[in-house]
Design an enzyme around this catalytic site. Structure first.
Site, PDB file in Angstrom:
ATOM      1  CD  GLU A  86      -3.017  -0.930   0.181  1.00 38.75           C
ATOM      2  OE1 GLU A  86      -3.443   0.225  -0.053  1.00 38.75           O
ATOM      3  OE2 GLU A  86      -3.417  -1.941  -0.424  1.00 38.75           O
ATOM      4  CB  SER A 461     -49.325 -34.690  38.613  1.00 36.29           C
ATOM      5  OG  SER A 461     -50.587 -35.275  38.358  1.00 36.29           O
TER       6      SER A 461
END
Length: 798
Positions: A86, A461
């Site tokens: 770069e 239950s």
């Protein structure tokens, strides 16, 4: 001479005009430029991360995968690779490289287009943080001016760090650390030179040079960067030769999760959105849940194995698809349509032999299903009926069948299928309400519906202990006799009648309350609520954390006909397990910001047993948090007499030792208590059980209510899952039950009458009574069972 001067001044004017023009533009644009000092405090978008209590990653949320790192953690070879790709003059220029700009201008003049742009790393920082990507001259001038300011205010290291943490590198990866993890599943510091050069090639064009989408072009770009590094003297010939010979190994690595707990992650995500809005996705929060990673793994395994065990009992439904004409070249394409779900992977049958079947998996590998791992597969004819027993693999499978398999651990696979029934499991710490494990279904990929928090089903239950607690606090004792006999209720207005039944259709007559609970007698529960009154009973049951409007205002509520979630049931059982304290479930322990400062610490009301532990936790974080903290740990409200919870726990232990959950005796522990639950037509199976350390609720059923089968109950569907989990969760832990509180006494009683036994009698058993409810000694009763002192009547049957 005058002509020569004219020419010289003219040339000077022409040469100065662009400089004067640029200076004028700079003076015009400079006031509108942002302050580059803000770069010192920039906050990059960072995803939300969810962890277990032992710091294992559960999930990551956010569009951008980013892991900001400091300059000193960036490998030197990457710095050199990026400079080569770069900006090889980065260390020498002051933000702008005149030679690069001149090259860009030459390209514009010769081609009529801006190609390279002549940007330095500093100029790219200016663009990435302050400007748009529009390719216009005004943006380029702003970029140059900002770059010059950045270089005056920040060091080269600071500029480089800003650049490598901001850049987009494809596949949702922002910054080099995220790219390393996305493409290679490693940190940037672990990558070799070749992979570092591959990542350094991405900023120029993340899609064009993507090593996954465009591996050939990416390798060309990588090798060019390596050639540049060699030419610039950054690496030697040996390093270059080794790097260019390295193959491209990049592939898409998802977030590297340590714990499979997607339902928990979704709960935490929703809570974070409620708390912080959309900023939760971008501000880098770290959320630590109450989940124990080991218990969570046990929960996942127990639920899946339990569901598959139930599913096998009801037969094989056949392959998910059939492709008998498919060629070997088509196998992987066909299998890509199917995802692995709940540990069950898709496969296609290629050959059926006399003692096994050969299959191909999604990755193209071959494996075998031995006969022993498929002979269970009787055809399913209905929920309660199966076809003939298979005698050979060909009776079950055929070439081209697409099916599910599970690894057996010995390089073979077993035939499986995705269960149609679903399940939920949640485990709570009863002393503070923290959720230690939670799984809301067989597979989150299959269904994101969290059955722990969203599925409202009748608990049957398993709801009865709450009613029995009301009875024990309203004059009943574990030895009270209640008549287990038929009842008929007639509605004169609707001309209907209700004839409640016990599950076996029988009636036992007068029965002690303890026995009625462990035998789960429906008629006894109805008589208890009738005696106490519906409203009085429901008002009491609210203490366990239920909302009054959720409980039906009729006698059927005694049989668990309210629609409640597994989490609500577990919360109610926590009140029993912790001695009567109303704790509330929670899943987020604390929240840290991107700087690892605690910004939220959950401070739940807790039972006395958790006070010391939670006070130590509060002291630990008092100097570490930005969040306001309470002065002391709040104590939860005690909503049930601890003597009542002790009596009830003792009764519920009998459910395991001699009742409907007797299978759980296999765990070999004396500190476990619980209750099964089964609804009408066996549509829901439940088991909730606990000791003083852990409360666990399991539900099994279909999302669209349907019978599980006439021989399926809470003890056959939910209990095995609970046992698998609890056996592993409590392995190696000492037994731990609620200690007996003051105000209780043990009395030997006659199991037939519920009254004190004769001195020296061996027929009785010891029962636990509250002091005020204890039966008088046998010596104080007359021959009719009346008290000599006050002529009180013996316990009356209701």
């Amino acid at each position: 001479m005058r002509f020569v001067k004219f020419i010289l001044w003219s040339l000077l004017a022409l040469a100065s005009a662009p400089l004067l023009g640029l200076s004028g533009v700079a003076l015009y644009l400079s006031p509108a430029l942002p302050d580059v000092e803000t770069l010192r405090n920039v906050q990059l978008q960072t995803p939300l991360r969810i962890y277990s209590t032992d710091h294992k990653l559960i999930a990551e949320f956010g569009e951008m995968r980013r892991f900001p790192i400091n300059f000193d953690r960036v490998p030197n070879n990457f710095i050199l690779a990026l400079l080569a790709a770069e900006d090889d003059n980065f260390l020498n220029h002051h933000g702008v490289d005149p030679s690069s700009l001149a090259r860009a201008v030459g390209e514009l003049i010769s081609t009529g287009q801006i190609q390279t742009g002549g940007s330095t790393i500093t100029m790219q920082v200016a663009k990435n943080y302050f400007l748009t990507s529009d390719r216009v001259f005004s943006r380029k001038i702003n970029e140059i001016l900002l770059a010059l300011q950045i270089e005056r205010n920040l060091s080269k290291q600071e500029i480089f760090e800003l650049y490598v943490n901001k850049i987009y590198l494809g596949n949702r990866a922002y910054g080099i650390e995220a790219a390393a993890q996305v493409y290679y599943g490693k940190t940037i510091s672990e990558l070799p030179l070749a992979d570092l050069a591959m990542i350094a090639g991405l900023p120029k064009a993340p899609s064009r040079f993507n090593p996954i989408a465009n591996p050939e072009r990416a390798k060309i770009r990588r090798d060019w960067i390596l050639q540049r590094m060699l030419g610039l003297g950054y690496i030697d010939q040996a390093a270059y030769d080794e790097a260019v010979a390295t193959p491209n190994t990049a592939r898409n690595h998802g977030a590297d999760l340590d714990v499979e707990a997607p339902y928990v992650a979704e709960m935490a995500r929703l809570e974070m959105i409620d708390r912080y809005g959309d900023a939760a996705y971008t501000d880098g929060y770290h959320v630590y849940t109450t989940i124990d990673s080991t218990l969570q793994q046990h929960a996942n395994r127990a639920l899946r194995e339990g569901l598959m065990e139930y599913d096998r009992r009801h037969g094989y439904r056949g392959p998910e698809a059939r492709h008998p004409e498919a060629t070997p070249e088509e196998y992987q394409r066909l299998l890509r349509q199917y995802s692995a779900l709940g540990g069950l992977v898709p496969a296609i049958v290629t050959t059926v032999e006399s003692d096994q079947a050969i299959i191909v998996l999604r990755d193209g590998s071959e494996a075998a299903i031995p006969w022993e791992q498929m002979k269970w597969a009787r055809p399913q004819l209905g929920v309660d009926s199966l076809g003939p027993v298979p005698k050979a693999p060909r009776d079950i499978l055929a070439k081209g069948d697409v099916l599910r398999v599970a690894p057996t651990g010995d390089e073979a696979y077993r035939l499986a299928q995705l269960p149609q029934a679903q399940s939920a499991l949640v485990a709570l710490e009863p002393s503070d309400g923290s959720i230690k494990a939670l799984t809301g279904g067989f597979s989150f990929l299959q269904s994101k519906y969290n059955r722990v928090t969203q599925a409202r089903r009748q608990p049957g239950s398993s709801f009865k202990p709450f009613l029995y607690a009301a009875a024990l606090d309203n004059g009943y004792t574990p030895a009270s006799l209640v008549n287990d006999a038929p009842l008929v209720y007639v509605d004169e207005f609707q001309d209907t009648e209700w004839r409640p039944q016990n599950s076996g259709g029988d009636f036992l007559g007068p029965i002690r309350l303890r026995e009625a609970l462990y035998r789960s007698r429906n008629l006894v529960s109805i008589r208890l609520m009738q005696d106490m009154g519906v409203d009085r009973s429901l008002d009491y049951i609210q203490r366990f954390g239920f909302r009054r409007e959720e409980l039906p205002r009729n006698l059927s509520a005694s049989l668990g006909t309210s629609e409640l979630t597994p989490l609500q049931i577990a919360q109610g059982y926590s009140v029993i397990a912790n001695g009567g304290y109303a704790v509330r479930p929670y899943v987020i322990d604390r929240v840290e910001d991107r700087f690892r400062q605690v910004v939220h610490l959950t401070q739940p009301p807790v039972a006395e047993a958790a006070l010391e532990r939670m006070q130590s936790r509060l002291a630990e974080y008092r100097d570490k948090t930005l969040a306001p903290l309470q002065d002391d740990v709040p104590v939860a409200e005690r909503v049930v007499d601890p003597r009542t919870t002790y009596q009830l726990t003792s009764m519920m232990k009998d459910v395991i030792s001699r009742g409907t959950a007797v299978r759980a005796r296999e765990l070999g522990r004396e500190d476990l208590a619980g209750k099964t639950g089964t609804t009408n037509d066996q549509k829901d199976g439940w088991f909730s059980g606990f000791n003083a350390d852990l409360v666990v609720t399991v539900w099994v059923g279909f999302d669209q209510p349907a019978t599980l089968g006439r021989r399926e109950f809470g003890g056959t569907t939910a209990l095995p899952i609970w046992m698998r989990f609890m056996g592993q969760a409590l392995e190696g832990r000492p037994e731990h039950s609620q200690p007996m509180p003051e105000g209780l006494v043990s009395v030997r009683i006659d199991p037939e009458t519920g009254r004190s036994t004769r001195p020296g009698s061996t027929d009785g058993y010891f029962e636990v009574f509250k002091d005020e409810d204890a039966p008088p000694p046998f010596s104080e009763l007359d021959d009719n069972g009346y008290s000599v002192d006050d002529a009180a009547t013996p316990l009356e049957l209701f």
